[in-house]
Design a protein around this motif. Structure first.
Motif, PDB file in Angstrom:
ATOM      1  N   ALA A 258       0.889  -0.926  -0.043  1.00 24.12           N
ATOM      2  CA  ALA A 258       0.201  -0.170   0.033  1.00 24.12           C
ATOM      3  C   ALA A 258       0.890   1.455   0.029  1.00 24.12           C
ATOM      4  CB  ALA A 258      -0.936  -0.050   1.260  1.00 24.12           C
ATOM      5  N   GLY A 259       0.936   2.062  -0.942  1.00 24.52           N
ATOM      6  CA  GLY A 259       1.744   3.298  -1.189  1.00 24.52           C
ATOM      7  C   GLY A 259       1.319   4.156  -0.097  1.00 24.52           C
ATOM      8  N   HIS A 260       2.525   4.971   0.025  1.00 22.77           N
ATOM      9  CA  HIS A 260       2.786   5.897   1.156  1.00 22.77           C
ATOM     10  C   HIS A 260       2.341   5.420   2.739  1.00 22.77           C
ATOM     11  CE1 HIS A 260       3.381   8.396  -2.219  1.00 22.77           C
ATOM     12  NE2 HIS A 260       2.336   7.614  -2.955  1.00 22.77           N
ATOM     13  N   GLY A 261       1.629   6.365   3.419  1.00 19.38           N
ATOM     14  CA  GLY A 261       1.254   5.875   4.689  1.00 19.38           C
ATOM     15  C   GLY A 261       2.264   6.770   5.776  1.00 19.38           C
ATOM     16  N   GLY A 262       1.259   6.834   6.913  1.00 18.71           N
ATOM     17  CA  GLY A 262       1.834   7.617   8.069  1.00 18.71           C
ATOM     18  C   GLY A 262       2.156   9.097   7.783  1.00 18.71           C
ATOM     19  N   LYS A 263       3.243   9.550   7.982  1.00 16.80           N
ATOM     20  CA  LYS A 263       3.585  11.036   7.774  1.00 16.80           C
ATOM     21  C   LYS A 263       3.461  11.420   6.249  1.00 16.80           C
ATOM     22  CE  LYS A 263       8.722  10.305   7.673  1.00 16.80           C
ATOM     23  NZ  LYS A 263      10.026  10.827   8.325  1.00 16.80           N
ATOM     24  N   ASP A 264       3.507  10.484   5.365  1.00 19.61           N
ATOM     25  CA  ASP A 264       3.451  10.688   3.828  1.00 19.61           C
ATOM     26  C   ASP A 264       2.025  10.054   3.465  1.00 19.61           C
ATOM     27  OD1 ASP A 264       3.894  10.857   0.994  1.00 19.61           O
ATOM     28  OD2 ASP A 264       4.485   8.973   1.160  1.00 19.61           O
ATOM     29  N   PRO A 265       1.062  11.376   3.042  1.00 19.23           N
ATOM     30  CA  PRO A 265      -0.257  10.900   2.582  1.00 19.23           C
ATOM     31  C   PRO A 265      -0.280  10.710   1.131  1.00 19.23           C
ATOM     32  CG  PRO A 265       0.163  13.494   2.725  1.00 19.23           C
ATOM     33  CD  PRO A 265       1.146  12.876   3.351  1.00 19.23           C
ATOM     34  N   GLY A 266       0.931  11.009   0.551  1.00 20.98           N
ATOM     35  CA  GLY A 266       0.604  10.665  -1.073  1.00 20.98           C
ATOM     36  C   GLY A 266      -0.174  11.765  -1.746  1.00 20.98           C
ATOM     37  N   LYS A 267      -0.900  11.556  -2.790  1.00 24.64           N
ATOM     38  CA  LYS A 267      -1.656  12.394  -3.320  1.00 24.64           C
ATOM     39  C   LYS A 267      -2.974  12.652  -2.496  1.00 24.64           C
ATOM     40  CE  LYS A 267       0.618  11.639  -7.286  1.00 24.64           C
ATOM     41  NZ  LYS A 267       1.046  10.354  -6.986  1.00 24.64           N
ATOM     42  N   HIS A 268      -3.434  13.883  -2.197  1.00 22.75           N
ATOM     43  CA  HIS A 268      -4.354  14.366  -1.497  1.00 22.75           C
ATOM     44  C   HIS A 268      -5.104  15.685  -2.089  1.00 22.75           C
ATOM     45  CE1 HIS A 268      -0.852  16.414  -0.118  1.00 22.75           C
ATOM     46  NE2 HIS A 268      -1.686  17.556   0.357  1.00 22.75           N
ATOM     47  N   THR A 269      -6.237  15.725  -1.529  1.00 27.69           N
ATOM     48  CA  THR A 269      -7.132  16.888  -2.115  1.00 27.69           C
ATOM     49  C   THR A 269      -7.746  17.639  -0.907  1.00 27.69           C
ATOM     50  OG1 THR A 269      -9.110  15.498  -1.766  1.00 27.69           O
ATOM     51  CG2 THR A 269      -7.897  15.452  -4.096  1.00 27.69           C
ATOM     52  N   LYS A 270      -8.181  18.918  -1.194  1.00 29.89           N
ATOM     53  CA  LYS A 270      -8.646  19.810  -0.244  1.00 29.89           C
ATOM     54  C   LYS A 270      -9.884  19.154   0.336  1.00 29.89           C
ATOM     55  CE  LYS A 270      -6.909  24.103  -2.320  1.00 29.89           C
ATOM     56  NZ  LYS A 270      -7.247  25.371  -3.012  1.00 29.89           N
ATOM     57  N   THR A 271     -10.850  18.189  -0.333  1.00 27.95           N
ATOM     58  CA  THR A 271     -11.998  17.573   0.242  1.00 27.95           C
ATOM     59  C   THR A 271     -11.441  16.619   1.105  1.00 27.95           C
ATOM     60  OG1 THR A 271     -11.809  16.013  -1.501  1.00 27.95           O
ATOM     61  CG2 THR A 271     -13.136  18.468  -1.858  1.00 27.95           C
ATOM     62  N   GLY A 272     -10.311  16.210   1.522  1.00 27.92           N
ATOM     63  CA  GLY A 272     -10.079  15.389   2.524  1.00 27.92           C
ATOM     64  C   GLY A 272      -9.754  14.015   1.779  1.00 27.92           C
ATOM     65  N   LEU A 273      -9.433  13.824   0.478  1.00 24.23           N
ATOM     66  CA  LEU A 273      -9.248  12.394  -0.088  1.00 24.23           C
ATOM     67  C   LEU A 273      -7.533  12.341   0.096  1.00 24.23           C
ATOM     68  CD1 LEU A 273     -11.243  12.113  -3.254  1.00 24.23           C
ATOM     69  CD2 LEU A 273     -11.799  11.489  -1.035  1.00 24.23           C
TER      70      LEU A 273
END
Length: 370
Positions: free
Chosen positions: A39-54
């Motif tokens: 599972a990519g990323h995790g913890g302190k690294d959210p990976g790609k994210h959006t302002k809507t909380g994804l």
């Protein structure tokens, strides 16, 4: 007193039976098809994210857990996870987990993002970037190394911003490239035909997490969190369940193709009196060139052996041995050995068989002297 002794004996037999059962299971586990789910990323690294909380890290983890739940129902498969919770795992450790598990497959799950309403899924195998878009995708995923401690030491000065850093990345994975492409194609086909997802294709790029593994490996960009419609789908239970099932189907299809090939040889394993009329033909004896030995049951096809044809496979204990060529002519065997070495198999050597049993090469040559 006798009743007490009888109970002790029964208990002792049960313990022995249970231990034997555990031992048998342990032996069976060694023969299982091992799939590492990342599972990519995790913890302190959210990976790609959006302002809507994804967050990519959350979606990737839920899809991975869904895949694992399906695959674990198959008794022939063992699933290993690089993470099962919201924790940060260094990229080089993810590959090490797969290598230490002696895995048969490595599947990394991610989500994409763009400043437009781009959509669709794409699956990557390790290779050089064919265009700027592929480079940008790999660059974004690889930049996570800057969050790692001692990344300069762990990645030997590797720079995700430099295309030159990728030049040698694909060499280590070269022998698994065809199998990686096969799995990637099955994944994209299932996405397109069953889920009606937009197919962005199978692509090559220099992902560090793929570079760290020594087995068929793919990285799946399941979709774009930045697309308003697709983002909702990726973040929904329905979407995650469908993606998990689709990816699992592709993995199971890939495994079945490998299973169907077990035990089949490209070259017919029969001994004939004479194959050649040359002076160095030795009756009732066959020479082959051993080029490799591995715990992996690779398909004995040219694409797995640097273009060499007439490759055969034999199982010896827990190892599979791979041979090139088949001749009763010792001169020809020497030429085949040179061909194998020129292809990169520097330790290739000649082995001899007489009446179907392997014998020492010196013994085979002595037989000819008589």
């Amino acid at each position: 007193m006798q009743t007490h002794i009888f109970k002790l004996i029964v208990s002792f037999i049960i313990v022995l039976t249970f231990n034997s059962f555990q031992s048998a299971n342990a032996q069976t586990d060694n023969d299982k098809f091992i799939v590492v789910l990342d599972a990519g990323h995790g913890g302190k690294d959210p990976g790609k994210h959006t302002k809507t909380g994804l967050n990519e890290k959350d979606i990737a983890l839920k899809v991975v857990l869904g895949i694992g739940k399906i695959l674990e129902k198959d008794n022939d498969i063992k699933v290993v996870y690089t993470r099962k919770t919201d924790v940060f795992v260094d990229l080089f450790k993810r590959g090490k987990i797969a290598n230490d598990a002696n895995a048969d497959l490595f599947v990394s799950i991610h989500c994409n993002a763009h400043n437009s309403q781009a959509s669709g899924s794409e699956t990557y195998v390790l290779g050089l970037h064919r265009n700027k878009t592929n480079f940008d995708v790999a660059k974004a995923e690889n930049e996570v190394i800057f969050l790692e401690d001692n990344h300069e030491e762990n990645y030997s000065g590797y720079d995700p911003n430099s295309p030159e850093s990728f030049i040698g990345l694909s060499l280590m994975q070269e022998e698994f490239l065809d199998q990686s492409i096969e799995l990637a194609s099955l994944i994209q086909k299932d996405f397109t035909n069953k889920l009606k997802r937009k197919n962005r294709g199978v692509k090559q790029a220099g992902f560090i997490v793929l570079h760290q593994t020594v087995m068929p490996s793919v990285l799946i960009e399941t979709g774009f969190v930045t697309n308003s419609k697709e983002g909702k789908y990726l973040n929904s239970k329905k979407g995650q369940s469908e993606l998990s099932k689709s990816i699992s189907n592709a993995i199971l299809t890939f495994k079945k193709k490998l299973d169907d090939n077990v035990g089949k040889l490209v070259v017919e394993e029969t001994i004939v009196d004479t194959i050649s009329t040359d002076d160095n033909t030795i009756k009732n004896t066959v020479f082959k060139i051993q080029i490799a030995a591995s715990s992996k049951a690779l398909e004995p096809k040219a694409y797995n052996f640097k273009g060499l044809k007439e490759v055969s496979r034999e199982k010896s204990g827990k190892l599979y041995k791979y041979y090139y060529g088949y001749t009763s002519d010792y001169n020809k065997a020497q030429k085949l050995q040179i061909q194998a070495k020129n292809k990169g198999y520097k330790d290739a050597y000649i082995v001899a068989y007489k009446e179907g049993k392997q014998i020492k090469l010196s013994e085979a040559l002595k037989t000819e002297d008589k």
